[in-house]
Design an enzyme around this catalytic site. Structure first.
Site, PDB file in Angstrom:
ATOM      1  CD  GLU A   1      -1.460  -2.463   4.638  1.00 39.40           C
ATOM      2  OE1 GLU A   1      -0.563  -1.763   4.137  1.00 39.40           O
ATOM      3  OE2 GLU A   1      -2.564  -2.641   4.094  1.00 39.40           O
TER       4      GLU A   1
ATOM      5  CG  ASP B   1      -6.326   3.490   6.850  1.00 40.07           C
ATOM      6  OD1 ASP B   1      -6.621   2.380   6.385  1.00 40.07           O
ATOM      7  OD2 ASP B   1      -5.727   4.364   6.191  1.00 40.07           O
TER       8      ASP B   1
END
Length: 503
Positions: free
Chosen positions: A178, A22
């Site tokens: 997302e 991420d």
């Protein structure tokens, strides 16, 4: 903690190997900073620095105090801290993240990304994971979360303004929209998201608008990055962030995995940080080739000094690459009790429990070797290769015996044991990647565990299949950690070394 040059005037990808998922990146002058998710590990959110986008050095962890990071002892693995966004705005660094283990969305600030970072500003009115921050020309701060929705916030107080508004959420029916990131680039606002789930169908899509609130027009060539349905050696590509290079060119950092072995392919290092060039066509970003050996960018590379392979625990504080499970206290972990040694005092009785005292580092290479000199005259502990509480291998020592333990799901077994005479002893774990697949069930690597005898001879006690310490078997979002632990009493470690072997 940085990538190494590859052959033939290329650079190696991932640029930050191992469990560093991420990625979120920002630029401040000539410097680049990058943050990653850390999940159940403490301290949280590793922060990296680079001058060339290729070589990265960890300069700290943003959340390194109990007042910043609360991870209850019973919080689950793959819980904790999800998906930071790191931004530089108005002379400050801003970090927003979700703690799914209880505290929700939190915002932190710093004048120096190496720290210290502030205590958290809570965002109780922001609901959803993967928060992003963006400022418009009027100074409004917009927080966008997975789903995808957006709300205006006061970043100094955490208060929200108005109601959340739904934005573009990718392809109709696509799984898990997302990782939103919102940017003003030229005449447009761009909304970059991930979709398809963080497994093999992961991808990156983008839309644009003339305002930060939409309506958003999707790119006609979405997804702009995905390796779904291919045999590319880098898979699960997604969760991206954009940044400009030193020459004004555009680049993308994103997560990916390197599965190995037979079917379905197993990845063991977790999701890693990769780099790819970006060009623009008709106002849309076009992601260039993703390769494990890529052409270097068109500016001088600045390789930092190599990180020493061995830690002799001579400093009063541990290096930022060392992580623990959920918390770390001076009573349980110290280099001051015995000079030049790391002393761990047990809480939990094994790696099967959430409160075990462990100090580890991410496995960053497909093949590697880790060793430690351990004194267990006052307790029991050793060297472990961990994915979570139900998936780990370790070589554990007492004053008279070492044994290899394997935990695979509900099964826990002592695989081998060996008598020793006196302390300290050297324990070793070696990981060897599978180079040739001869069976569809063949794992991604093998893990050997052993001990060095008093006469200097090494005794290999067990060779185990690495697939059982993979995400495809265990599930979750993390990667392997190689660590030192105490399961009873106090265990002392004189040194630890970690070295890559040829991948």
């Amino acid at each position: 903690m940085s990538s190494t040059p590859a052959r033939d005037n290329t650079i190696s990808n991932p640029v930050i190997p191992g469990f560093h998922p991420d990625p979120s990146i920002c630029r401040a002058g000539e410097d680049y900073y990058l943050a990653c998710s850390s999940f159940e590990y403490y301290p949280g959110v590793p922060i990296f620095h680079s001058r060339d986008l290729v070589h990265w050095t960890q300069i700290g962890n943003a959340l390194d105090r109990p007042s910043q990071l609360r991870l209850p002892p019973d919080s689950t693995s793959s819980g904790g801290l999800y998906a930071p966004t790191l931004r530089h705005h108005d002379g400050r660094f801003w970090l927003v993240i979700t703690n799914v283990s209880g505290d929700g969305n939190l915002l932190f600030t710093a004048t120096d990304p190496a720290g210290p970072w502030s205590d958290p500003i809570r965002l109780p009115g922001v609901h959803g994971i993967d928060p992003d921050l963006a400022w418009d020309d009027e100074g409004n701060c917009w927080c966008t979360v997975a789903g995808v929705s957006q709300i205006r916030i006061d970043p100094h107080t955490g208060e929200t303004v108005g109601e959340p508004r739904r934005l573009w959420s990718g392809a109709p029916g696509a799984k898990a929209p997302e990782a939103p990131h919102l940017y003003r680039i030229g005449e447009y606002w761009y909304l970059l998201i991930a979709e398809g789930g963080t497994e093999r169908c992961h991808g990156v899509s983008i839309a644009r608008s003339h305002t930060p609130n939409g309506p958003f027009e999707p790119c006609p060539t979405n997804p702009i990055l995905t390796h779904r349905g291919t045999d590319h050696p880098i898979q699960n590509t997604g969760h991206a962030d954009l940044v400009q290079g030193p020459d004004g060119s555009w680049w993308m950092v994103f997560l990916g995995v390197r599965p190995r072995g037979g079917t379905p392919g197993w990845h063991v290092l977790g999701r890693e940080t990769f780099l790819a060039p970006v060009t623009w066509a008709d106002g849309w970003p076009v992601v260039g080739e993703v390769s494990s050996a890529m052409a270097p960018p068109p500016w001088p590379l600045q390789e930092p000094p190599a990180v020493p392979a061995r830690d002799d625990f001579e400093l009063s504080e541990l290096a930022p690459s060392w992580i623990s499970l959920r918390s770390r206290s001076a009573e349980d972990c110290t280099t001051k009790e015995r000079s030049g040694w790391l002393s761990l005092r047990a809480r939990g009785q094994s790696l099967d429990v959430t409160d075990v005292v462990l100090v580890g580092r991410r496995q960053q290479h497909l093949s590697c070797r880790a060793r430690t000199l351990v004194d267990t005259a006052q307790g029991r502990g050793g060297l472990a290769l961990r994915l979570d509480e139900q998936h780990h291998y370790e070589i554990e020592a007492t004053e008279s015996e070492v044994r290899v333990i394997a935990r695979i799901g509900p099964l826990r077994s002592v695989v081998a044991s060996h008598s020793v005479t006196g302390m300290p002893v050297v324990l070793r774990i070696e990981v060897a990647v599978t180079r040739q697949v001869t069976d569809a069930r063949q794992g991604p690597d093998i893990v050997s565990l052993g001990v060095k005898e008093g006469d200097g001879a090494f005794v290999e006690l067990a060779v185990l299949d690495g697939r059982y310490l993979s995400t495809e078997v265990a599930g979750g979002f993390t990667g392997r950690v190689i660590g030192l632990y105490a399961a009873n009493g106090t265990v002392h470690f004189d040194w630890f070394d970690y070295e890559p072997l040829e991948d």
